[in-house]
Design a protein around this motif. Structure first.
Motif, PDB file in Angstrom:
ATOM      1  N   GLN A  59       0.838  -1.198   0.000  1.00  0.00           N
ATOM      2  CA  GLN A  59       0.000   0.000   0.000  1.00  0.00           C
ATOM      3  C   GLN A  59       0.875   1.252   0.000  1.00  0.00           C
ATOM      4  N   THR A  60       0.271   2.384  -0.323  1.00  0.00           N
ATOM      5  CA  THR A  60       1.048   3.629  -0.370  1.00  0.00           C
ATOM      6  C   THR A  60       0.357   4.760   0.387  1.00  0.00           C
ATOM      7  N   GLY A  86     -10.428   3.407   3.356  1.00  0.00           N
ATOM      8  CA  GLY A  86      -9.004   3.206   3.068  1.00  0.00           C
ATOM      9  C   GLY A  86      -8.135   4.039   3.999  1.00  0.00           C
ATOM     10  N   CYS A  89      -2.143   4.458   6.211  1.00  0.00           N
ATOM     11  CA  CYS A  89      -1.292   4.850   7.352  1.00  0.00           C
ATOM     12  C   CYS A  89      -1.966   5.900   8.233  1.00  0.00           C
ATOM     13  N   GLN A  92      -4.301  10.774   5.569  1.00  0.00           N
ATOM     14  CA  GLN A  92      -5.492  11.512   5.110  1.00  0.00           C
ATOM     15  C   GLN A  92      -6.488  11.675   6.266  1.00  0.00           C
ATOM     16  N   GLU A 107     -10.719   0.482   7.180  1.00  0.00           N
ATOM     17  CA  GLU A 107      -9.581  -0.133   6.488  1.00  0.00           C
ATOM     18  C   GLU A 107      -9.788  -1.648   6.479  1.00  0.00           C
ATOM     19  N   ARG A 108      -9.495  -2.292   5.334  1.00  0.00           N
ATOM     20  CA  ARG A 108      -9.693  -3.738   5.277  1.00  0.00           C
ATOM     21  C   ARG A 108      -8.494  -4.522   5.790  1.00  0.00           C
ATOM     22  N   HIS A 109      -7.305  -3.882   5.844  1.00  0.00           N
ATOM     23  CA  HIS A 109      -6.106  -4.546   6.363  1.00  0.00           C
ATOM     24  C   HIS A 109      -5.988  -4.282   7.849  1.00  0.00           C
ATOM     25  N   ASP A 134     -15.079  -4.042   5.343  1.00  0.00           N
ATOM     26  CA  ASP A 134     -15.105  -3.769   3.903  1.00  0.00           C
ATOM     27  C   ASP A 134     -15.863  -2.459   3.702  1.00  0.00           C
ATOM     28  N   GLY A 135     -15.111  -1.406   3.371  1.00  0.00           N
ATOM     29  CA  GLY A 135     -15.693  -0.079   3.237  1.00  0.00           C
ATOM     30  C   GLY A 135     -16.692   0.060   2.098  1.00  0.00           C
ATOM     31  N   THR A 156     -10.209   6.326  -0.800  1.00  0.00           N
ATOM     32  CA  THR A 156      -8.812   6.435  -1.247  1.00  0.00           C
ATOM     33  C   THR A 156      -8.315   5.129  -1.854  1.00  0.00           C
ATOM     34  N   LEU A 214     -10.830  -3.524  -2.687  1.00  0.00           N
ATOM     35  CA  LEU A 214     -10.957  -4.977  -2.645  1.00  0.00           C
ATOM     36  C   LEU A 214     -11.943  -5.356  -1.553  1.00  0.00           C
TER      37      LEU A 214
HETATM   38  N1  SAH Z   1      -5.571   7.287   2.660  1.00  0.00           N
HETATM   39  C1  SAH Z   1      -4.373   6.502   2.856  1.00  0.00           C
HETATM   40  C2  SAH Z   1      -3.908   5.800   1.605  1.00  0.00           C
HETATM   41  C3  SAH Z   1      -4.709   4.635   1.378  1.00  0.00           C
HETATM   42  S1  SAH Z   1      -4.115   3.438   0.228  1.00  0.00           S
HETATM   43  C4  SAH Z   1      -3.264   7.324   3.418  1.00  0.00           C
HETATM   44  O1  SAH Z   1      -3.401   8.522   3.602  1.00  0.00           O
HETATM   45  O2  SAH Z   1      -2.240   6.727   3.719  1.00  0.00           O
HETATM   46  C5  SAH Z   1      -5.658   2.587   0.018  1.00  0.00           C
HETATM   47  C6  SAH Z   1      -6.111   1.798   1.207  1.00  0.00           C
HETATM   48  O3  SAH Z   1      -7.411   1.305   0.926  1.00  0.00           O
HETATM   49  C7  SAH Z   1      -5.251   0.575   1.495  1.00  0.00           C
HETATM   50  O4  SAH Z   1      -4.768   0.628   2.801  1.00  0.00           O
HETATM   51  C8  SAH Z   1      -6.211  -0.600   1.278  1.00  0.00           C
HETATM   52  O5  SAH Z   1      -5.956  -1.687   2.161  1.00  0.00           O
HETATM   53  C9  SAH Z   1      -7.549   0.045   1.558  1.00  0.00           C
HETATM   54  N2  SAH Z   1      -8.722  -0.644   0.989  1.00  0.00           N
HETATM   55  C10 SAH Z   1      -8.864  -1.231  -0.213  1.00  0.00           C
HETATM   56  N3  SAH Z   1     -10.096  -1.725  -0.361  1.00  0.00           N
HETATM   57  C11 SAH Z   1     -10.780  -1.442   0.792  1.00  0.00           C
HETATM   58  C12 SAH Z   1     -12.107  -1.706   1.253  1.00  0.00           C
HETATM   59  N4  SAH Z   1     -13.012  -2.371   0.504  1.00  0.00           N
HETATM   60  N5  SAH Z   1     -12.457  -1.251   2.478  1.00  0.00           N
HETATM   61  C13 SAH Z   1     -11.563  -0.579   3.261  1.00  0.00           C
HETATM   62  N6  SAH Z   1     -10.293  -0.310   2.881  1.00  0.00           N
HETATM   63  C14 SAH Z   1      -9.905  -0.737   1.649  1.00  0.00           C
END
Ligand code: SAH
Length: 228
Positions: A59-60, A86, A89, A92, A107-109, A134-135, A156, A214
């Motif tokens: 992820q970024t 999302g 880290c 945002q 966040e899904r992770h 799951d967002g 995001t 995802l």
């Molecule tokens: N806003 C973050 C960047 C997010 S990167 C920042 O400022 O750092 C995108 C993120 O969305 C990832 O961590 C990914 O795991 C998450 N993500 C992807 N699909 C998702 C879902 N269905 N529900 C929640 N989070 C999700």
């Protein structure tokens, strides 16, 4: 923060202004939130560059200009309840929390979420609630409490064709959603404003590159190691 880092920060804020970020609230949030606290230690000297950086687990952390553009497009007021999909880290999230009443972030992770929550607590950000889920399904009812609708929604991670229906349903008339839409390699950041229950005004903001949305929650046992 040392002088070199302070200079880099000032340069970044000036750069954002030149690129069209004029909202003074957004500019001061970008100045106040310490982006260097959100990137891995070995990337610290790049924290104030206008670049996306890896945060582990593939992820970024988004590019500052993209964060500022998304935040500005949301037209946040200090009375707003904001839903973020999302957390990543938590960078945002911290920017939003600086500007609005409360951020609800999904966040899904699981491992990323735990780290982001700890980091935001350490930075004394108090007005947020974070869950692993799951967002795409929107904010769930928790202990019988319904938080929806949200004045603003920010996603995001990219949806393929259109915003997930469950998210759109959590936006009231007058609400704004900012979300990247499209296939990998061809995404457009879009702003949706709900004009009436049935109609939307859609605007293209800029081409972007986000990881895809995802389904399902993941908690791989090695996540913490990978996240470094
Ligand atoms: N806003 C973050 C960047 C997010 S990167 C920042 O400022 O750092 C995108 C993120 O969305 C990832 O961590 C990914 O795991 C998450 N993500 C992807 N699909 C998702 C879902 N269905 N529900 C929640 N989070 C999700």
């Amino acid at each position: 923060m040392n002088t070199q880092a302070t200079n880099k920060k000032i340069r970044l804020i000036m750069h954002l202004r030149q690129l069209g970020i004029t909202d003074t609230g957004v500019l001061s949030a970008m100045e106040r939130v310490p982006r260097d606290e959100f990137v891995p230690d070995h990337l610290n000297d790049q924290a104030w560059e206008d670049m996306a950086l890896p945060i582990g687990l593939g992820q970024t952390i988004s590019q500052p200009f993209v964060v500022a553009t998304m935040t500005q497009a949301l037209e946040i007021s200090d009375r707003d309840k904001v839903l973020e999909i999302g957390t990543g880290c938590g960078y945002q999230t911290a920017i939003l929390a600086y500007l609005c009443r409360r951020v609800y972030t999904i966040e899904r992770h699981k491992a990323l979420l735990v780290e982001a929550e700890a980091r935001l607590n350490r930075l004394k950000t108090r007005n947020f609630t974070a869950i692993a889920a799951d967002g795409m399904k929107g904010w769930p009812v928790i202990n019988g409490i319904q938080q929806a609708p949200f004045d603003k929604i920010i996603v995001t991670a990219a949806a393929r064709e259109k915003p997930p229906a469950a998210l759109m349903a959590q936006l009231p008339v007058g609400g704004i959603m900012v979300i990247p839409i499209g296939e990998p390699g061809g995404q457009m950041l879009k702003r949706y404003k709900k004009e009436t229950e049935e109609s939307m005004v859609v605007r293209d903001l800029m081409p972007v590159r986000f990881v895809p949305l995802l389904p399902e929650v993941t908690k791989e046992p090695n996540d913490m190691v990978a996240a470094g």
